[in-house]
Design an enzyme around this catalytic site. Structure first.
Site, PDB file in Angstrom:
ATOM      1  N   HIS A 194      44.925 -45.236 -35.330  1.00 44.79           N
ATOM      2  CA  HIS A 194      45.850 -44.149 -35.637  1.00 44.79           C
ATOM      3  C   HIS A 194      46.992 -44.700 -36.485  1.00 44.79           C
ATOM      4  O   HIS A 194      47.485 -45.802 -36.225  1.00 44.79           O
ATOM      5  CB  HIS A 194      46.399 -43.520 -34.348  1.00 44.79           C
ATOM      6  CG  HIS A 194      45.478 -42.502 -33.777  1.00 44.79           C
ATOM      7  ND1 HIS A 194      44.222 -42.833 -33.347  1.00 44.79           N
ATOM      8  CD2 HIS A 194      45.608 -41.174 -33.592  1.00 44.79           C
ATOM      9  CE1 HIS A 194      43.623 -41.730 -32.894  1.00 44.79           C
ATOM     10  NE2 HIS A 194      44.444 -40.722 -33.033  1.00 44.79           N
ATOM     11  N   LYS A 239      51.049 -30.775 -28.919  1.00 44.60           N
ATOM     12  CA  LYS A 239      51.393 -30.002 -30.117  1.00 44.60           C
ATOM     13  C   LYS A 239      51.132 -28.516 -29.897  1.00 44.60           C
ATOM     14  O   LYS A 239      51.842 -27.665 -30.426  1.00 44.60           O
ATOM     15  CB  LYS A 239      50.564 -30.485 -31.308  1.00 44.60           C
ATOM     16  CG  LYS A 239      50.877 -31.897 -31.782  1.00 44.60           C
ATOM     17  CD  LYS A 239      49.850 -32.315 -32.818  1.00 44.60           C
ATOM     18  CE  LYS A 239      49.930 -33.805 -33.080  1.00 44.60           C
ATOM     19  NZ  LYS A 239      48.787 -34.282 -33.885  1.00 44.60           N
TER      20      LYS A 239
END
Length: 723
Positions: A139, A544
């Protein structure tokens, strides 16, 4: 300050002083004085709450000339980096060990077990079942170049040397001079990459973590753990124990990254085997040098024949095998003519000769020799295998349904994507149970579909030990899982691959129980998975989607229900945690985070992602990696031997209310405020961060993350993936 932090404070002061020397030499006294003034004003504002100094500080920063902005900002950045180094080093320093900065997690666990009268029989069984699998992911949160990371490691080495009491004045001055040189090198080096790393670069970075840290950390952890177990249980670890092992997404994670292709995956796997052979070769070179003994048992004598030094005679052919393996793999990597030589294919080729030597040494009265470098190599063989790290394959769910849909249209069966879920499942089960092939020979699929098929063919061409799991991002239905099994079967995969659905959004987490129950009710599926299922919990995307609190409760509830569904079906569930370093990605202190999991959720072991810069902070140095392993091991054993209490119903009711209120408030801002995105872009360095060559794909990483947060909150997430 507490006495145990005095060495840390001293190191921070010393590093700050050396950094000041570097700034003065590079930019003169004016910049250094400006940095010092801002530092003192900031300290006054933060620690003393001095409002007058706050106004002065703001004016000081506002009036900085353009040519001073970069060196001043860089000065504070470098100081914080050095402070982090000192703080990280403090956890493994000699002074910390002497002053007991943090209680040893393993000894603390044993004390708790004794107080709670947990039987030693149960403890032995829990230790034998201990399974920690850390999955290294690429990531894009690690922006530090490998060049700079190497300098940070060398700074750590200098700090360690300066702790030695017997260090002479000459040696101390030499080490301090070296430390100042490293700080100056860092100052004058470009700390940011100029180009985005390729998937191969990321994989090589992951291999470097194994070589520079984990290769030494694993046997050291197991040696310490074994000694502690013997002290508490009168029984150590079995020689073939593998409580810690590793997988990787680097070169296998194609979700949102068009540059990770089947060719990249194949090359990364070759590089992984090459690096493993290289590391084992170094070990065998050392063992051949050390094991010059002549006394042996009958088994070794039979293997060695009339050779005077039997251990060397047994290990030299393995050394030759490793040399040939490197030659063959290097030819394959470079697309050259491949020599016709046997290569390392299975760990038994390493394990059996090593184990024969180990048993012989112990039976011949040389246990202290057997338990040295030889035991370390045996431990490594079990932990790292032939492939160094097992590769996970990750792909988004619609890429698989696109394959089936294009195929059914070609065969005249209709459009799979338009079918009901029940019809999809029926079709997939019928085809999975069928003996005939489904893929037509003359079919020419589209390029995206061909890439999925080629990836599955790469999987089929390898051994099962090369892979961890096939992770399906944005999994929503039972057909998402069955579709992957069918594609793998049609591509010739002969072994059972762990196909792991990743439930990411709030709705998907809440629906995960129903999806897995539907799968477990299918006779073919139950028989195929052999009573073991892996399920991945998404932390980042659910946060999120719904905000941190609502996501956290949804994650907890989903894990709790998945464990119950598994127990009812008689299937062992391994929960795979997609955590990151930040709170939004599920980050938390490892020990506390594991103990907060639902009861029984760690019975299948721990599988968790280690992402970006957290790999360096938790695993970047051998000593720090050992500490991390101790934290993981103690927390898992405690959670399984002394499970936390189940939440009371009134607690659950309250959490449901808090979760709904927090989710509504979060979505009201992200969904309901038209100025949210413009504000976000003005209040954060999102656009600037997006321009950094962090990693992977061409898309702006941070913009994609922000966009995805908005889209998820509107209830539509397909097609928008975080890079």
């Amino acid at each position: 300050m507490n006495e145990k932090y005095a060495p840390l404070k001293s190191n921070v002061r010393m590093l700050g002083h050396l950094l000041g020397n570097t700034i003065r030499e590079a930019h003169g006294d004016e910049i250094l004085e400006k940095v010092e003034k801002i530092r003192k004003l900031s300290k006054s504002v933060v620690r003393a709450g001095n409002e007058a100094d706050r106004d002065i500080l703001i004016e000081e920063i506002k009036n900085l000339p353009n040519e001073q902005l970069t060196p001043v900002a860089r000065a504070f950045n470098q100081f914080l980096n050095l402070t982090n180094i000192a703080d990280q080093y403090h956890t493994i320093s000699r002074s910390c060990e002497a002053d007991v900065c943090e209680p040893d997690p393993i000894y603390t666990l044993f004390s708790k077990l004794s107080q709670q009268d947990v039987s030693k029989f149960d403890t032995v069984q829990a230790v034998r079942d201990l399974n920690i699998e850390l999955v290294l992911t690429a990531h894009p949160t690690e922006i530090t170049r490998r060049t700079m990371i190497n300098k940070l490691v060398k700074i750590n080495e200098c700090l360690s040397k300066l702790e030695l009491n017997e260090l002479s004045d000459k040696e101390r001055k030499k080490t301090e001079r070296r430390l100042e040189q490293l700080i100056s090198q860092s100052w004058h080096s470009d700390v940011i990459r100029q180009q985005r790393p390729t998937p191969l670069d990321e994989a090589k970075w992951g291999f470097a973590v194994v070589e520079n840290s984990l290769w030494d950390a694993v046997p050291e952890f197991l040696r310490e753990f074994d000694e502690r177990l013997k002290g508490y249980l009168d029984e150590g670890l079995p020689i073939d124990a593998r409580p810690v092992h590793f997988s990787s997404w680097m070169g296998g994670d194609r979700d949102g990254n068009p540059f990770v292709t089947h060719k990249i995956t194949r090359e990364v796997m070759l590089l992984s085997r090459w690096k493993a052979a290289e590391l084992y070769l170094k070990d065998f070179q050392e063992l051949i040098t050390e094991l010059s003994m002549v006394k042996c048992n009958d088994q070794v004598r039979d293997l060695a024949g009339d050779e005077h030094e039997p251990y060397r005679a047994i290990l030299k052919p393995v050394r030759k095998l490793l040399i040939d393996t490197l030659e063959v793999l290097e030819a394959q990597i470079n697309h050259q003519d491949v020599p016709n030589k046997p290569i390392l294919e299975d760990i038994s080729q390493l394990w059996e000769p090593l184990m024969a030597c180990y048993k012989s040494l112990r039976e011949s009265g040389m246990a202290i020799i057997a338990d040295g470098s030889l035991l370390d190599t045996l431990r490594r063989v079990k932990a790292f295998g032939v492939h160094l790290v097992r590769l996970d394959i990750r792909q988004e769910s619609t890429r698989h349904s696109d394959v089936i849909s294009e195929l059914t249209r070609y065969l005249g069966l209709g459009d799979y994507d338009q079918w009901s879920e029940q019809d999809k499942v029926s079709f997939l089960i019928n085809e999975l149970s069928s003996k005939r092939p489904l893929l037509p020979r003359d079919w020419e699929p589209s390029e995206p579909v061909q890439e999925v098929l080629d990836t599955c063919r790469v999987i089929a061409s390898q051994s099962r030990e090369a892979f961890g799991a096939y992770v399906i991002s944005m999994a929503r239905t039972a057909s998402d899982v069955l579709a992957v099994h069918l594609i793998l079967q049609e591509c010739g995969c002969k072994f059972r691959m762990d196909v792991c659905p990743l439930f990411e959004t709030l709705d998907d987490l809440n629906n995960s129980e129903a999806v897995m129950k539907q799968l477990f009710d299918i006779d073919w599926y139950r028989g195929y998975i052999q009573n073991h299922q892996m399920v991945m919990i998404g932390y980042s995307d659910s946060a999120k989607d719904a905000g941190v609190m609502a996501a956290g409760w949804a994650q907890y509830s989903a894990m709790e229900k998945l464990v119950e569904v598994g127990e009812e079906a008689g299937i062992d569930i391994t929960l795979f945690h997609g955590r990151g370093g930040t709170i939004g990605r599920g980050g938390a202190p490892a020990h506390a985070a594991l103990l907060s999991q639902p009861p029984k959720s760690l019975k299948g072991g721990l599988r968790v992602t280690e992402q970006g810069e957290m790999i360096r902070f938790k695993l970047g140095l051998p000593e720090i990696a050992v500490n991390s392993f101790n934290l993981y091991a103690s927390a898992i054993l405690e959670a399984n031997l002394m499970p936390p209490p189940e939440p009371k119903q009134d607690w659950r009711d309250l959490m449901e209310v808090l979760s709904q209120v927090s989710c509504d408030a979060y979505r009201k801002v992200v969904r309901g405020e038209p100025d949210f995105v413009p504000y976000f872009r003005q209040a954060t360095p999102e656009l600037e961060l997006g321009k950094l060559p962090l990693a992977l794909a061409q898309q702006n990483v941070t913009q994609m993350a922000a966009l995805k947060a908005c889209v998820l909150s509107h209830g539509s997430s397909h097609g928008v993936k975080t890079v």
